[in-house]
Write a protein that holds these residues in place. Structure first.
Motif, PDB file in Angstrom:
ATOM      1  N   VAL A  47       0.863  -1.186   0.000  1.00  0.00           N
ATOM      2  CA  VAL A  47       0.000   0.000   0.000  1.00  0.00           C
ATOM      3  C   VAL A  47       0.898   1.234   0.000  1.00  0.00           C
ATOM      4  N   ALA A  48       0.655   2.124  -0.960  1.00  0.00           N
ATOM      5  CA  ALA A  48       1.470   3.338  -1.075  1.00  0.00           C
ATOM      6  C   ALA A  48       0.539   4.499  -1.415  1.00  0.00           C
ATOM      7  N   ARG A  49       1.100   5.702  -1.493  1.00  0.00           N
ATOM      8  CA  ARG A  49       0.241   6.853  -1.785  1.00  0.00           C
ATOM      9  C   ARG A  49       0.792   7.698  -2.925  1.00  0.00           C
ATOM     10  N   ALA A  50      -0.092   7.996  -3.865  1.00  0.00           N
ATOM     11  CA  ALA A  50       0.232   8.893  -4.972  1.00  0.00           C
ATOM     12  C   ALA A  50      -0.541  10.190  -4.748  1.00  0.00           C
ATOM     13  N   SER A  51      -0.377  11.157  -5.641  1.00  0.00           N
ATOM     14  CA  SER A  51      -1.022  12.460  -5.421  1.00  0.00           C
ATOM     15  C   SER A  51      -2.550  12.341  -5.371  1.00  0.00           C
ATOM     16  N   ASP A  52      -3.112  11.333  -6.038  1.00  0.00           N
ATOM     17  CA  ASP A  52      -4.574  11.178  -6.027  1.00  0.00           C
ATOM     18  C   ASP A  52      -5.053  10.185  -4.970  1.00  0.00           C
ATOM     19  N   GLY A  53      -4.185   9.832  -4.052  1.00  0.00           N
ATOM     20  CA  GLY A  53      -4.633   9.003  -2.931  1.00  0.00           C
ATOM     21  C   GLY A  53      -3.885   7.692  -2.789  1.00  0.00           C
ATOM     22  N   GLU A  54      -4.327   6.927  -1.792  1.00  0.00           N
ATOM     23  CA  GLU A  54      -3.674   5.661  -1.481  1.00  0.00           C
ATOM     24  C   GLU A  54      -4.090   4.588  -2.477  1.00  0.00           C
ATOM     25  N   PHE A  55      -3.193   3.671  -2.757  1.00  0.00           N
ATOM     26  CA  PHE A  55      -3.563   2.552  -3.617  1.00  0.00           C
ATOM     27  C   PHE A  55      -2.857   1.291  -3.111  1.00  0.00           C
ATOM     28  N   ALA A  56      -3.459   0.147  -3.441  1.00  0.00           N
ATOM     29  CA  ALA A  56      -2.907  -1.137  -3.005  1.00  0.00           C
ATOM     30  C   ALA A  56      -2.590  -1.985  -4.230  1.00  0.00           C
ATOM     31  N   LEU A  88       5.242   8.815  -6.414  1.00  0.00           N
ATOM     32  CA  LEU A  88       4.739   8.645  -5.047  1.00  0.00           C
ATOM     33  C   LEU A  88       4.794   9.955  -4.281  1.00  0.00           C
ATOM     34  N   ASP A  89       3.815  10.131  -3.403  1.00  0.00           N
ATOM     35  CA  ASP A  89       3.885  11.188  -2.397  1.00  0.00           C
ATOM     36  C   ASP A  89       4.813  10.713  -1.280  1.00  0.00           C
ATOM     37  N   MET A  90       5.223  11.624  -0.423  1.00  0.00           N
ATOM     38  CA  MET A  90       5.870  11.176   0.816  1.00  0.00           C
ATOM     39  C   MET A  90       4.830  10.348   1.552  1.00  0.00           C
ATOM     40  N   CYS A  91       5.173   9.127   1.939  1.00  0.00           N
ATOM     41  CA  CYS A  91       4.172   8.292   2.601  1.00  0.00           C
ATOM     42  C   CYS A  91       4.827   7.145   3.370  1.00  0.00           C
ATOM     43  N   ALA A  92       4.038   6.556   4.255  1.00  0.00           N
ATOM     44  CA  ALA A  92       4.477   5.351   4.955  1.00  0.00           C
ATOM     45  C   ALA A  92       3.965   4.169   4.129  1.00  0.00           C
ATOM     46  N   VAL A  93       4.858   3.532   3.375  1.00  0.00           N
ATOM     47  CA  VAL A  93       4.461   2.384   2.548  1.00  0.00           C
ATOM     48  C   VAL A  93       4.272   1.177   3.469  1.00  0.00           C
ATOM     49  N   ARG A  94       3.187   0.451   3.249  1.00  0.00           N
ATOM     50  CA  ARG A  94       2.910  -0.741   4.063  1.00  0.00           C
ATOM     51  C   ARG A  94       3.071  -1.987   3.189  1.00  0.00           C
ATOM     52  N   ILE A  95       3.857  -2.930   3.701  1.00  0.00           N
ATOM     53  CA  ILE A  95       4.133  -4.146   2.931  1.00  0.00           C
ATOM     54  C   ILE A  95       3.694  -5.349   3.763  1.00  0.00           C
ATOM     55  N   HIS A  96       2.735  -6.085   3.234  1.00  0.00           N
ATOM     56  CA  HIS A  96       2.200  -7.239   3.968  1.00  0.00           C
ATOM     57  C   HIS A  96       2.851  -8.516   3.458  1.00  0.00           C
ATOM     58  N   THR A  97       3.348  -9.311   4.386  1.00  0.00           N
ATOM     59  CA  THR A  97       3.909 -10.622   4.066  1.00  0.00           C
ATOM     60  C   THR A  97       3.258 -11.591   5.039  1.00  0.00           C
ATOM     61  N   GLY A  98       2.334 -12.391   4.550  1.00  0.00           N
ATOM     62  CA  GLY A  98       1.563 -13.233   5.459  1.00  0.00           C
ATOM     63  C   GLY A  98       0.824 -12.333   6.434  1.00  0.00           C
ATOM     64  N   ASN A  99       0.984 -12.588   7.735  1.00  0.00           N
ATOM     65  CA  ASN A  99       0.291 -11.698   8.681  1.00  0.00           C
ATOM     66  C   ASN A  99       1.228 -10.654   9.291  1.00  0.00           C
ATOM     67  N   LYS A 100       2.407 -10.471   8.668  1.00  0.00           N
ATOM     68  CA  LYS A 100       3.338  -9.434   9.135  1.00  0.00           C
ATOM     69  C   LYS A 100       3.185  -8.194   8.282  1.00  0.00           C
ATOM     70  N   ALA A 160       9.106   4.401   5.509  1.00  0.00           N
ATOM     71  CA  ALA A 160       8.847   5.798   5.175  1.00  0.00           C
ATOM     72  C   ALA A 160       9.559   6.088   3.855  1.00  0.00           C
ATOM     73  N   VAL A 161       8.796   6.572   2.899  1.00  0.00           N
ATOM     74  CA  VAL A 161       9.326   6.829   1.557  1.00  0.00           C
ATOM     75  C   VAL A 161       9.063   8.304   1.238  1.00  0.00           C
ATOM     76  N   PHE A 162      10.120   8.998   0.831  1.00  0.00           N
ATOM     77  CA  PHE A 162       9.999  10.454   0.662  1.00  0.00           C
ATOM     78  C   PHE A 162       9.985  10.811  -0.827  1.00  0.00           C
ATOM     79  N   GLY A 163       8.862  10.530  -1.446  1.00  0.00           N
ATOM     80  CA  GLY A 163       8.728  10.781  -2.883  1.00  0.00           C
ATOM     81  C   GLY A 163       9.256   9.602  -3.682  1.00  0.00           C
ATOM     82  N   GLY A 164       9.579   9.861  -4.939  1.00  0.00           N
ATOM     83  CA  GLY A 164      10.105   8.794  -5.786  1.00  0.00           C
ATOM     84  C   GLY A 164       9.029   8.191  -6.674  1.00  0.00           C
ATOM     85  N   PHE A 165       9.242   6.949  -7.001  1.00  0.00           N
ATOM     86  CA  PHE A 165       8.512   6.340  -8.097  1.00  0.00           C
ATOM     87  C   PHE A 165       8.268   4.869  -7.793  1.00  0.00           C
TER      88      PHE A 165
END
Ligand code: ATP
Length: 138
Positions: free
Chosen positions: A30-39, A51-63, A68-73
């Motif tokens: 799950v990450a965030r672009a200028s038009d909102g979050e996407f999965a 990407l916007d500056m955002c806290a990217v969430r990465i799910h692996t099983g139940n973890k 924290a990602v500060f822009g980019g692609f």
């Protein structure tokens, strides 16, 4: 589609310092672009997004790993998600007290509006602090 939630993807987050995070077996990003979050889940259509500056969430099983990602692609292709960012930090490497101080400093600068203050710079610093705290706390 029955296996969408359990089938793995490969994820790489790369900054100028090198790979920050590399994992297989990822079920959702799950990450965030200028038009909102996407999965992104397995078999998502190819995608490329700034990407916007955002806290990217990465799910692996139940973890869940937060980064924290500060822009980019972000690019998604063939179940491989690659994020290239000018700066990225694993949640566990973020110093919470430092981020809280940075947040306060930036908020005070924005509020005081003293002559000579670069408000845009203060706003960016505030955003960085907020994203760091989000990566740690949520
Ligand atoms: P500060 O005012 O606390 O330096 P900042 O947002 O201005 O915060 P940056 O310019 O974004 O800091 O980052 C400078 C370096 O410090 C980078 O390598 C970044 O990873 C690191 N850094 C900044 N804040 C933190 C933090 N809270 N925890 C861990 N590393 C941090």
């Amino acid at each position: 589609m029955a296996d969408t939630l359990t089938s793995p993807m490969h994820v790489e987050i790369i900054s100028p310092d090198g790979p920050i995070y590399v994992a297989d077996g990822v079920t959702m990003v799950v990450a965030r672009a200028s038009d909102g979050e996407f999965a992104i889940m397995k078999n998502h259509l190819p995608l490329a997004s700034a990407l916007d500056m955002c806290a990217v969430r990465i799910h692996t099983g139940n973890k869940e790993q937060k980064v924290a990602v500060f822009g980019g692609f972000l690019e998604n292709k063939d179940n491989k998600v690659t994020i290239i960012a000018p700066l990225a930090e694993l949640a566990e490497n973020i110093d919470e007290a430092r981020a809280i101080e940075a947040q306060k400093r930036a908020q005070e600068r924005i509020k005081a509006r003293k002559a000579g203050t670069d408000i845009e710079r203060a706003k960016l610093a505030l955003q960085r602090a907020i994203v760091r705290l989000k990566a740690i706390r949520n």
